[in-house]
Structures are given as C-alpha cells and as structure tokens.
Design an enzyme around this catalytic site. Structure first.
Site, PDB file in Angstrom:
ATOM      1  N   ASP A  38      62.335  28.617  26.291  1.00 40.03           N
ATOM      2  CA  ASP A  38      62.354  29.088  27.697  1.00 40.03           C
ATOM      3  C   ASP A  38      63.286  30.284  27.895  1.00 40.03           C
ATOM      4  O   ASP A  38      62.918  31.273  28.525  1.00 40.03           O
ATOM      5  CB  ASP A  38      62.618  27.949  28.712  1.00 40.03           C
ATOM      6  CG  ASP A  38      63.928  27.221  28.565  1.00 40.03           C
ATOM      7  OD1 ASP A  38      64.666  27.464  27.585  1.00 40.03           O
ATOM      8  OD2 ASP A  38      64.235  26.381  29.447  1.00 40.03           O
ATOM      9  N   GLY A 114      72.667  11.891  31.253  1.00 39.31           N
ATOM     10  CA  GLY A 114      73.303  12.449  30.064  1.00 39.31           C
ATOM     11  C   GLY A 114      72.553  12.205  28.771  1.00 39.31           C
ATOM     12  O   GLY A 114      73.139  12.265  27.694  1.00 39.31           O
ATOM     13  N   GLY A 116      69.375  13.706  28.112  1.00 33.73           N
ATOM     14  CA  GLY A 116      68.395  14.755  27.840  1.00 33.73           C
ATOM     15  C   GLY A 116      67.083  14.570  28.580  1.00 33.73           C
ATOM     16  O   GLY A 116      66.072  15.165  28.219  1.00 33.73           O
ATOM     17  N   SER A 119      68.336  14.596  34.261  1.00 38.06           N
ATOM     18  CA  SER A 119      68.785  14.041  35.533  1.00 38.06           C
ATOM     19  C   SER A 119      69.365  15.156  36.399  1.00 38.06           C
ATOM     20  O   SER A 119      69.249  15.112  37.627  1.00 38.06           O
ATOM     21  CB  SER A 119      69.819  12.947  35.302  1.00 38.06           C
ATOM     22  OG  SER A 119      70.837  13.420  34.448  1.00 38.06           O
ATOM     23  N   SER A 120      69.947  16.169  35.795  1.00 35.37           N
ATOM     24  CA  SER A 120      70.541  17.243  36.607  1.00 35.37           C
ATOM     25  C   SER A 120      69.452  18.046  37.320  1.00 35.37           C
ATOM     26  O   SER A 120      69.587  18.351  38.508  1.00 35.37           O
ATOM     27  CB  SER A 120      71.446  18.146  35.766  1.00 35.37           C
ATOM     28  OG  SER A 120      70.744  18.666  34.669  1.00 35.37           O
ATOM     29  N   GLU A 152      72.565  25.572  38.656  1.00 36.41           N
ATOM     30  CA  GLU A 152      73.042  25.016  37.385  1.00 36.41           C
ATOM     31  C   GLU A 152      73.795  26.077  36.564  1.00 36.41           C
ATOM     32  O   GLU A 152      74.853  25.802  36.004  1.00 36.41           O
ATOM     33  CB  GLU A 152      71.843  24.459  36.595  1.00 36.41           C
ATOM     34  CG  GLU A 152      72.232  23.879  35.270  1.00 36.41           C
ATOM     35  CD  GLU A 152      71.737  22.461  35.052  1.00 36.41           C
ATOM     36  OE1 GLU A 152      70.978  21.929  35.891  1.00 36.41           O
ATOM     37  OE2 GLU A 152      72.129  21.882  34.029  1.00 36.41           O
ATOM     38  N   ASP A 164      63.481  22.836  32.920  1.00 35.87           N
ATOM     39  CA  ASP A 164      63.692  21.526  33.538  1.00 35.87           C
ATOM     40  C   ASP A 164      63.426  21.572  35.043  1.00 35.87           C
ATOM     41  O   ASP A 164      62.829  20.663  35.616  1.00 35.87           O
ATOM     42  CB  ASP A 164      65.125  21.042  33.268  1.00 35.87           C
ATOM     43  CG  ASP A 164      65.466  21.088  31.787  1.00 35.87           C
ATOM     44  OD1 ASP A 164      64.524  21.094  30.965  1.00 35.87           O
ATOM     45  OD2 ASP A 164      66.663  21.132  31.454  1.00 35.87           O
ATOM     46  N   TYR A 216      74.434  24.992  22.114  1.00 35.59           N
ATOM     47  CA  TYR A 216      73.364  25.579  22.937  1.00 35.59           C
ATOM     48  C   TYR A 216      73.618  27.070  23.209  1.00 35.59           C
ATOM     49  O   TYR A 216      72.751  27.914  22.986  1.00 35.59           O
ATOM     50  CB  TYR A 216      73.246  24.805  24.252  1.00 35.59           C
ATOM     51  CG  TYR A 216      72.062  25.193  25.112  1.00 35.59           C
ATOM     52  CD1 TYR A 216      70.810  24.635  24.899  1.00 35.59           C
ATOM     53  CD2 TYR A 216      72.196  26.112  26.147  1.00 35.59           C
ATOM     54  CE1 TYR A 216      69.723  24.970  25.700  1.00 35.59           C
ATOM     55  CE2 TYR A 216      71.127  26.457  26.954  1.00 35.59           C
ATOM     56  CZ  TYR A 216      69.892  25.887  26.728  1.00 35.59           C
ATOM     57  OH  TYR A 216      68.829  26.224  27.525  1.00 35.59           O
TER      58      TYR A 216
HETATM   59  C1  GLA Z   1      67.753  22.115  27.757  1.00 31.76           C
HETATM   60  C2  GLA Z   1      67.710  23.240  28.791  1.00 31.76           C
HETATM   61  C3  GLA Z   1      66.303  23.837  28.875  1.00 31.76           C
HETATM   62  C4  GLA Z   1      65.776  24.211  27.490  1.00 31.76           C
HETATM   63  C5  GLA Z   1      65.957  23.058  26.511  1.00 31.76           C
HETATM   64  C6  GLA Z   1      65.571  23.421  25.105  1.00 31.76           C
HETATM   65  O1  GLA Z   1      66.971  21.043  28.187  1.00 31.76           O
HETATM   66  O2  GLA Z   1      68.072  22.736  30.045  1.00 31.76           O
HETATM   67  O3  GLA Z   1      66.312  24.936  29.733  1.00 31.76           O
HETATM   68  O4  GLA Z   1      66.396  25.371  27.022  1.00 31.76           O
HETATM   69  O5  GLA Z   1      67.297  22.592  26.503  1.00 31.76           O
HETATM   70  O6  GLA Z   1      64.202  23.636  25.011  1.00 31.76           O
END
Ligand code: GLA
Length: 370
Positions: A38, A114, A116, A119-120, A152, A164, A216
């Site tokens: 993304d 928390g 993945g 939730s945020s 965010e 997300d 990340y």
């Molecule tokens: C997290 C980030 C997303 C995306 C994924 C990896 O979930 O919030 O924006 O970058 O990692 O695909």
C-alpha cells in the site's frame, strides 16, 4: 442493531445518563493478499471481519468513554491511550476544513487488540462515520478513510498505509476489496467462501507487534531508497528488469513488492474464475516472499503456514505487517478443527505462546446503526 452497537449505546446511557443521538460501528480486517504494497502505491485485497468497534455519540461537553477499559477521557490532550484514535479523527477532520463541535462518545468493541486485525482502523472508521453523520458533513467514504489515515499518521504517530482504513470503511459483506493504493480506486470482488466449502481461519500467534518500534518504518525507507535507485517515484512502477540495478536489502524488498503487486492482480482473476486452488497458490507464494525477501515473518507465523499446508489448506500466509500478529488459512470446512488442533500441538512442542484461532466470514464495512 448488532449486539456490539447495543453495548455502545448502553455504555453511553450508563455513563452519560441520556440516550445517544446515533450509533455507528466499523470492522477490523484481514488482508487476503497484497502485503507491504500500500505505501508503495500498489494493490491490496483485504476483507472486513465480523468483529467491530461501535461508538454511540451525542451532544455535550466533549468526553470519550470506553466500555472495554471502563475509562473516561477528556478529549483535550493527546495521552497515548485508546482515546488518541477518536481524538485524532476529530483533529484530522478539523485540519481538513470540516467543522466539528463538542461531542460525547461511548465505545465498545470486540476486535482483538494489538494482534494485527486493525482495531485502530476500526475505532477510527467508526468515529469518522459517526462524526460525519452527527455534524452533517457529507464527506465521501474514501475521504473519511484518508482522514482516518491522517489521524493515525500525524496525530497518533504511526506511519501506516491506507489499506486498513479503506478496508474498514469500504468493504462489503461477502466480498474482498481490491484497492489501487495510488489512484485510491476500490472495487468489491465477490468472495463466496461458503459456496466453495472453504473456511477462513485466522491464527493469532500472540506475539505482540508494535508497528512503531518494529522494522515497519525501516522497510518503508528501504523501499523509498530502492525506488530512487531505479529512477521511479514508487516501487509500483518498477519492473522485474529494474531489479538488476539493485542489490542487498533494496533488491530483496523491491522484489517482494514487484512480485506481490502482480500476485494481487492474479489473485483477483483467480477469484473471478472461482479458482481457489490458484488463489491459494498465490497466498503461499506471498508468504514465502514475505518470509525470504521482505523478512517480516516469525517462527510462529511460519509454523502456522507450514502446518496449514500439511493439513490440506488451499492457501495460507501471514497477514498484516508481520513481525508477529496473525496468519490466515483458507481450508476446507471439514478440516478446520484438525488444523487448529495440530497447530496448538506444534506450538506447544516448540514452546511458543498458545495461539488463538478465529473463523471469519467477509463482513460489511462501517455502518450507521438504525
Ligand atoms: C499494516 C499497515 C498497512 C499495511 C500493512 C502491510 O497493517 O497498517 O497500511 O502497510 O501493515 O501490508
């Protein structure tokens, strides 16, 4: 009204002593394929899950109440709590020129925190939809998603892409959502798992991920560097031929992004043809690429994917950012228990934390409750 929406309304009544004026809710998500694409301007294919965060809103001096934490926060100052997400949304709306007055809000949710499953994004999307309706703003959902991402990134301070928030606001029940993260165009792709006799199993490895203090941001920077080195604005525009110009980490990260973008488009074709075998093959290939080239997998995530493959899963892969968190498998309905039992056993033999399992169906995006 969904149960979770009733819970938010009840929390509002109990905490503030009056009826809320409206209730909204928004789901978490799993990403089926298209990871770490993304923020490279590429493609993603998430679906919403049937776990949501609901918010009840009404008039009054601004106060935020969480039924799950049984905690009230004044909306004034950022304080590194759950309340920063709704505060961030209100802030980002203001920054975008939308007029927001004071409001009272009560939250209740059942998205695992928390791990993945976003939730945020769910609390941001629920807040954005609720405030949009409450203040009569008429903002398009795609713009609400951008507002949530801004909350965010710039308020909470976590550098995520747009996936997300798009998933939480735009997904439809029974479908995945193909998002072109450059043009921000999105379209639903039907995903009838029931008809295919398949179940979507999520394994939460219970290895906590902290997006901000993991690799990340490092991955993002490496991708930006790789794009510069091959002379494109974003890795979305790089081709396999460009890989000859790269070496080391830049080569590996770019190879993942380029092949992953191609896999998303192939996956959409496979779904359109109802070809789940091909879809599953692409999921496994995505996992291998995330493990070997993007280097965001963990022994727990790899163990789940290997166990899923041994037990006849059509496809399996880590989902979300990696570094812990969740993995998914598409597996024939009749095999789900065998898979979860085998996984629990292998995790225990390897002295990993006990995993949690969920089974989801692709659910609806954010909605106002009526
Ligand atoms: C997290 C980030 C997303 C995306 C994924 C990896 O979930 O919030 O924006 O970058 O990692 O695909």
């Amino acid at each position: 009204m969904r149960e979770i929406e009733k819970k938010a309304a009840k929390a509002y009544r109990q905490r503030f002593g009056e009826e809320p004026e409206l209730v909204a809710s928004a789901p978490g998500r799993v990403n089926l394929i298209g990871e770490h694409t993304d923020y490279n301007g590429g493609f993603v294919l998430p679906c919403a899950i049937d776990r949501r965060i609901a918010v009840a809103v009404g008039s009054g001096e601004t106060r935020l109440y969480s039924a799950d934490f049984d905690e009230t926060r004044q909306a004034l100052e950022k304080d590194s709590s759950w309340a920063d997400y709704p505060r961030g949304v209100a802030w980002a709306m203001g920054e975008g020129g939308h007029e927001i007055g004071p409001f009272m809000a009560a939250f209740a949710g059942n998205v695992p925190l928390g791990s993945g499953l976003s939730s945020s994004a769910a609390i941001e999307a629920a807040t954005a939809l609720a405030l949009d309706a409450f203040f009569g703003l008429g903002v398009a959902r795609t713009d609400l998603a951008i507002i949530c991402q801004r909350a965010e990134n710039d308020y909470v301070g976590v550098g995520t892409g747009i996936m997300d928030q798009y998933a939480s606001l735009l997904c439809e029940a029974g479908a995945a959502l193909l998002v072109d993260c450059r043009s921000l165009e999105a379209r639903s792709v039907p995903l009838d798992l029931g008809a295919a006799g398949l179940a979507l199993i999520v394994c939460d490895t219970r290895v906590e991920r902290g997006l901000a203090d993991t690799g990340y941001n490092d991955r993002r920077t490496t991708c930006e560097r790789a794009a510069k080195m091959v002379g494109v604005e974003e890795l979305r525009d790089a081709t396999e031929g460009d890989l000859d110009l790269l070496s080391g980490a830049e080569l590996k990260r770019a190879r993942h992004v380029i092949t992953e973008n191609a896999r998303v488009l192939q996956a959409v074709e496979a779904l359109t043809d109802n070809n789940f075998d091909e879809f599953g093959r692409l999921m496994y290939a995505s996992h291998a690429s995330l493990r070997d080239d993007y280097e965001v997998s963990t022994p727990e995530l790899d163990t789940f994917v290997e166990t899923a493959e041994i037990h006849g899963a059509t496809g399996a892969r880590l989902t979300g950012a990696g570094f812990g968190g969740c993995a998914i498998a598409l597996i024939p309905d009749s095999e789900t228990e065998k898979l979860t039992d085998a996984c629990k056993q292998t995790f225990s033999e390897r002295e990993f934390a006990e995993p949690a399992f969920y089974q989801f169906v692709p659910a609806a995006g954010a909605e106002l409750a009526s």
